[in-house]
Scaffold this motif. Structure first.
Motif, PDB file in Angstrom:
ATOM      1  N   ILE A 182       2.483  -5.785   3.384  1.00 32.02           N
ATOM      2  CA  ILE A 182       1.645  -5.123   4.392  1.00 32.02           C
ATOM      3  C   ILE A 182       0.599  -4.217   3.755  1.00 32.02           C
ATOM      4  O   ILE A 182       0.062  -3.324   4.403  1.00 32.02           O
ATOM      5  CB  ILE A 182       2.521  -4.332   5.393  1.00 32.02           C
ATOM      6  N   THR A 183       0.271  -4.497   2.499  1.00 29.10           N
ATOM      7  CA  THR A 183      -0.677  -3.645   1.775  1.00 29.10           C
ATOM      8  C   THR A 183      -2.108  -3.827   2.253  1.00 29.10           C
ATOM      9  O   THR A 183      -2.951  -2.980   2.002  1.00 29.10           O
ATOM     10  CB  THR A 183      -0.615  -3.929   0.263  1.00 29.10           C
ATOM     11  N   GLY A 184      -2.406  -4.921   2.953  1.00 28.70           N
ATOM     12  CA  GLY A 184      -3.764  -5.194   3.393  1.00 28.70           C
ATOM     13  C   GLY A 184      -4.298  -4.221   4.420  1.00 28.70           C
ATOM     14  O   GLY A 184      -5.483  -3.900   4.428  1.00 28.70           O
ATOM     15  N   LEU A 185      -3.422  -3.747   5.303  1.00 30.45           N
ATOM     16  CA  LEU A 185      -3.865  -2.846   6.375  1.00 30.45           C
ATOM     17  C   LEU A 185      -3.240  -1.454   6.323  1.00 30.45           C
ATOM     18  O   LEU A 185      -3.673  -0.567   7.053  1.00 30.45           O
ATOM     19  CB  LEU A 185      -3.536  -3.469   7.744  1.00 30.45           C
ATOM     20  N   TYR A 186      -2.223  -1.271   5.474  1.00 34.73           N
ATOM     21  CA  TYR A 186      -1.494  -0.004   5.478  1.00 34.73           C
ATOM     22  C   TYR A 186      -1.402   0.591   4.076  1.00 34.73           C
ATOM     23  O   TYR A 186      -0.994  -0.087   3.137  1.00 34.73           O
ATOM     24  CB  TYR A 186      -0.069  -0.202   6.017  1.00 34.73           C
ATOM     25  N   SER A 187      -1.763   1.849   3.964  1.00 35.28           N
ATOM     26  CA  SER A 187      -1.558   2.577   2.705  1.00 35.28           C
ATOM     27  C   SER A 187      -0.149   3.159   2.727  1.00 35.28           C
ATOM     28  O   SER A 187       0.505   3.203   3.774  1.00 35.28           O
ATOM     29  CB  SER A 187      -2.578   3.706   2.567  1.00 35.28           C
ATOM     30  N   LYS A 188       0.306   3.620   1.577  1.00 34.67           N
ATOM     31  CA  LYS A 188       1.627   4.263   1.523  1.00 34.67           C
ATOM     32  C   LYS A 188       1.660   5.477   2.444  1.00 34.67           C
ATOM     33  O   LYS A 188       2.654   5.715   3.132  1.00 34.67           O
ATOM     34  CB  LYS A 188       1.966   4.654   0.079  1.00 34.67           C
ATOM     35  N   GLU A 189       0.560   6.213   2.494  1.00 33.65           N
ATOM     36  CA  GLU A 189       0.491   7.399   3.343  1.00 33.65           C
ATOM     37  C   GLU A 189       0.553   7.028   4.826  1.00 33.65           C
ATOM     38  O   GLU A 189       1.168   7.733   5.632  1.00 33.65           O
ATOM     39  CB  GLU A 189      -0.784   8.193   3.051  1.00 33.65           C
ATOM     40  N   ASP A 190      -0.088   5.903   5.208  1.00 37.98           N
ATOM     41  CA  ASP A 190      -0.044   5.431   6.596  1.00 37.98           C
ATOM     42  C   ASP A 190       1.386   5.121   7.032  1.00 37.98           C
ATOM     43  O   ASP A 190       1.754   5.326   8.187  1.00 37.98           O
ATOM     44  CB  ASP A 190      -0.850   4.128   6.777  1.00 37.98           C
TER      45      ASP A 190
END
Length: 112
Positions: free
Chosen positions: A52-60
């Protein structure tokens, strides 16, 4: 469309709500992914790998509630044992959009 199943088959799938409490990069995965720890209340903390790295950062993702299937058999992904499956849908760009509740839910609550 997938193969038709019975309602009894559907009832075997245990969908729950949990909160992401830890997010780490997963460099050994074949495709870009994160390693997540998710709090499911009384069911405990479960681990998963998610592309899910395409739309979400670790912070998200940190402290975000997610929907997941919690009763799949654990699956080895590279050097990591994934215990659950987060639920999402591919958008028109081929990136995963997480499915989640529209209001905050108690961790571990079952999705009916």
């Amino acid at each position: 469309m997938q193969e038709e199943i019975t309602f009894e088959d559907f009832l075997k799938v245990d969908f729950r709500i949990g909160t992401v409490i830890e997010v780490n990069d997963f460099p050994k995965a074949k495709k870009p992914a994160y390693q997540l720890k998710i709090d499911f209340g009384g069911l405990g903390i479960k681990k998963t790998s998610a592309q899910i790295t395409g739309l979400y950062s670790k912070e998200d993702l940190l402290n975000k509630q997610v929907s997941a299937i919690v009763n799949f058999k654990p699956r080895q992904i590279a050097n990591f044992m994934s215990e659950i499956l987060i639920i999402g849908v591919y958008n028109t760009d081929g990136k995963v959009v997480l499915l989640q509740a529209s209001k905050e839910i108690k961790n571990g609550e079952q999705i009916n």
